[in-house]
Scaffold this motif. Structure first.
Motif, PDB file in Angstrom:
ATOM      1  N   VAL A 100       3.375 -60.713  10.199  1.00 23.68           N
ATOM      2  CA  VAL A 100       3.749 -60.610   8.792  1.00 23.68           C
ATOM      3  C   VAL A 100       4.654 -61.784   8.418  1.00 23.68           C
ATOM      4  O   VAL A 100       5.614 -62.074   9.121  1.00 23.68           O
ATOM      5  CB  VAL A 100       4.494 -59.282   8.518  1.00 23.68           C
ATOM      6  CG1 VAL A 100       4.972 -59.211   7.069  1.00 23.68           C
ATOM      7  CG2 VAL A 100       3.590 -58.090   8.825  1.00 23.68           C
ATOM      8  N   THR A 101       4.329 -62.457   7.325  1.00 18.91           N
ATOM      9  CA  THR A 101       5.231 -63.478   6.785  1.00 18.91           C
ATOM     10  C   THR A 101       5.548 -63.113   5.340  1.00 18.91           C
ATOM     11  O   THR A 101       4.713 -62.548   4.629  1.00 18.91           O
ATOM     12  CB  THR A 101       4.603 -64.889   6.834  1.00 18.91           C
ATOM     13  OG1 THR A 101       3.349 -64.873   6.155  1.00 18.91           O
ATOM     14  CG2 THR A 101       4.372 -65.331   8.275  1.00 18.91           C
ATOM     15  N   SER A 102       6.767 -63.429   4.912  1.00 18.43           N
ATOM     16  CA  SER A 102       7.176 -63.036   3.564  1.00 18.43           C
ATOM     17  C   SER A 102       7.857 -64.200   2.848  1.00 18.43           C
ATOM     18  O   SER A 102       8.531 -65.023   3.476  1.00 18.43           O
ATOM     19  CB  SER A 102       8.120 -61.831   3.619  1.00 18.43           C
ATOM     20  OG  SER A 102       9.296 -62.149   4.345  1.00 18.43           O
ATOM     21  N   THR A 103       7.660 -64.241   1.532  1.00 26.68           N
ATOM     22  CA  THR A 103       8.317 -65.229   0.676  1.00 26.68           C
ATOM     23  C   THR A 103       8.910 -64.478  -0.503  1.00 26.68           C
ATOM     24  O   THR A 103       8.206 -63.715  -1.173  1.00 26.68           O
ATOM     25  CB  THR A 103       7.295 -66.257   0.151  1.00 26.68           C
ATOM     26  OG1 THR A 103       6.591 -66.835   1.255  1.00 26.68           O
ATOM     27  CG2 THR A 103       7.987 -67.369  -0.629  1.00 26.68           C
ATOM     28  N   LEU A 104      10.205 -64.685  -0.745  1.00 27.70           N
ATOM     29  CA  LEU A 104      10.866 -64.017  -1.868  1.00 27.70           C
ATOM     30  C   LEU A 104      10.871 -64.952  -3.078  1.00 27.70           C
ATOM     31  O   LEU A 104      11.417 -66.054  -3.019  1.00 27.70           O
ATOM     32  CB  LEU A 104      12.303 -63.637  -1.487  1.00 27.70           C
ATOM     33  CG  LEU A 104      13.113 -62.888  -2.555  1.00 27.70           C
ATOM     34  CD1 LEU A 104      12.464 -61.552  -2.902  1.00 27.70           C
ATOM     35  CD2 LEU A 104      14.555 -62.686  -2.101  1.00 27.70           C
ATOM     36  N   ILE A 105      10.225 -64.522  -4.157  1.00 28.85           N
ATOM     37  CA  ILE A 105      10.226 -65.267  -5.413  1.00 28.85           C
ATOM     38  C   ILE A 105      10.928 -64.390  -6.450  1.00 28.85           C
ATOM     39  O   ILE A 105      10.411 -63.328  -6.815  1.00 28.85           O
ATOM     40  CB  ILE A 105       8.787 -65.594  -5.886  1.00 28.85           C
ATOM     41  CG1 ILE A 105       8.003 -66.348  -4.802  1.00 28.85           C
ATOM     42  CG2 ILE A 105       8.824 -66.387  -7.191  1.00 28.85           C
ATOM     43  CD1 ILE A 105       8.409 -67.771  -4.565  1.00 28.85           C
ATOM     44  N   GLU A 106      12.114 -64.814  -6.881  1.00 26.10           N
ATOM     45  CA  GLU A 106      12.957 -64.036  -7.786  1.00 26.10           C
ATOM     46  C   GLU A 106      13.204 -62.655  -7.185  1.00 26.10           C
ATOM     47  O   GLU A 106      13.874 -62.543  -6.185  1.00 26.10           O
ATOM     48  CB  GLU A 106      12.340 -63.999  -9.190  1.00 26.10           C
ATOM     49  CG  GLU A 106      12.305 -65.385  -9.822  1.00 26.10           C
ATOM     50  CD  GLU A 106      11.625 -65.425 -11.169  1.00 26.10           C
ATOM     51  OE1 GLU A 106      11.011 -64.414 -11.576  1.00 26.10           O
ATOM     52  OE2 GLU A 106      11.693 -66.493 -11.816  1.00 26.10           O
TER      53      GLU A 106
END
Length: 240
Positions: A100-106
């Motif tokens: 699992v990879t995650s990117t936080l946008i706002e």
């Protein structure tokens, strides 16, 4: 993926991968006969799961196992979850994994969930249909072989339900189901090396980290990114 409408799901499915990735930069083998896919989901930061993103890999691992074991007749196929992100035959052999990879946008997490598990290829270890054949011989049943397409669809469907439950009830809404299928119940391990202190595996905490009880020290949590679990030697080893 950042331009997708919020209500639109996205999944990429491969019949074969030539450059699969595992945790920590490990190479991931992907022979023909595996269910291979990457799923994109969004999770609000200010939600039960948004505050506990490491839990996603556990929900996906559970969804893979339940994709088989929730089919009537297939409940006793010995497919299990191994912390933090592997799919196992009993506690003997790995036949799948999750990354699992995650990117936080706002205030929204964009999550890419890669999962692969061996459905129909007896090499290099064992596959789900081997387990079904073995079960049929031992139990005198006539369960049909399963297809990768069917199990990917079932995994995503189960995962959506698990995420809904987690968002409503938090970790306690899904942990009883997770523990039902995990390989670590009541297991004793050594920490750090083969001469290291003995500890009992207790469970996983609210953030998805493994909890171990070392005599005289109480319960502590073990972070998955800093440690690996060697099933063959029953060791929890810090990564250097």
């Amino acid at each position: 993926m950042f331009k997708l409408p919020e209500e639109m799901g996205l999944i990429a499915i491969a019949v074969r991968q030539t450059q699969g990735k595992g945790r920590g930069g490990n190479v991931w083998l992907s022979p023909i006969g595996c269910a291979l896919s990457t799923l994109h989901i969004t999770i609000p930061l200010h939600s039960n799961l948004g505050q506990r993103i490491p839990f996603i890999q556990h929900l996906v691992s559970l969804a893979v196992v339940e994709s088989v074991r929730s089919i009537p007749g297939y409940e006793d196929i010995d497919l299990r979850v191994k912390w933090p992100n592997d799919i196992y035959y009993s506690d003997l052999m790995k036949l799948g994994g999750v990354l699992v990879t995650s990117t936080l946008i706002e205030t929204t997490f964009h999550i890419l969930i890669g999962f692969g598990f061996n459905v129909n290829n007896s090499n290099p270890t064992i596959c789900i249909n081997d387990l079904i054949t073995k079960f049929n011989k031992e139990e005198g049943t006539n369960l049909k072989a399963l297809t990768a397409d069917c199990l990917i669809a079932r995994t995503v469907t189960v995962l959506e339900r698990l995420i809904d439950i987690f968002q409503e009830k938090g970790p306690n809404g899904v942990l009883p189901r997770y523990y039902k299928y995990w390989v670590h119940s009541g297991k004793q391990v050594r920490l750090h090396n083969e001469e290291g202190p003995l500890a009992w595996i207790v469970g996983i905490d609210d953030y998805g980290f493994l909890q171990v009880h070392e005599e005289g020290k109480g319960v502590e949590s073990v972070h998955p990114d800093g440690n690996s679990f060697d099933m063959l030697k029953n060791l929890i080893i810090p990564k250097h």
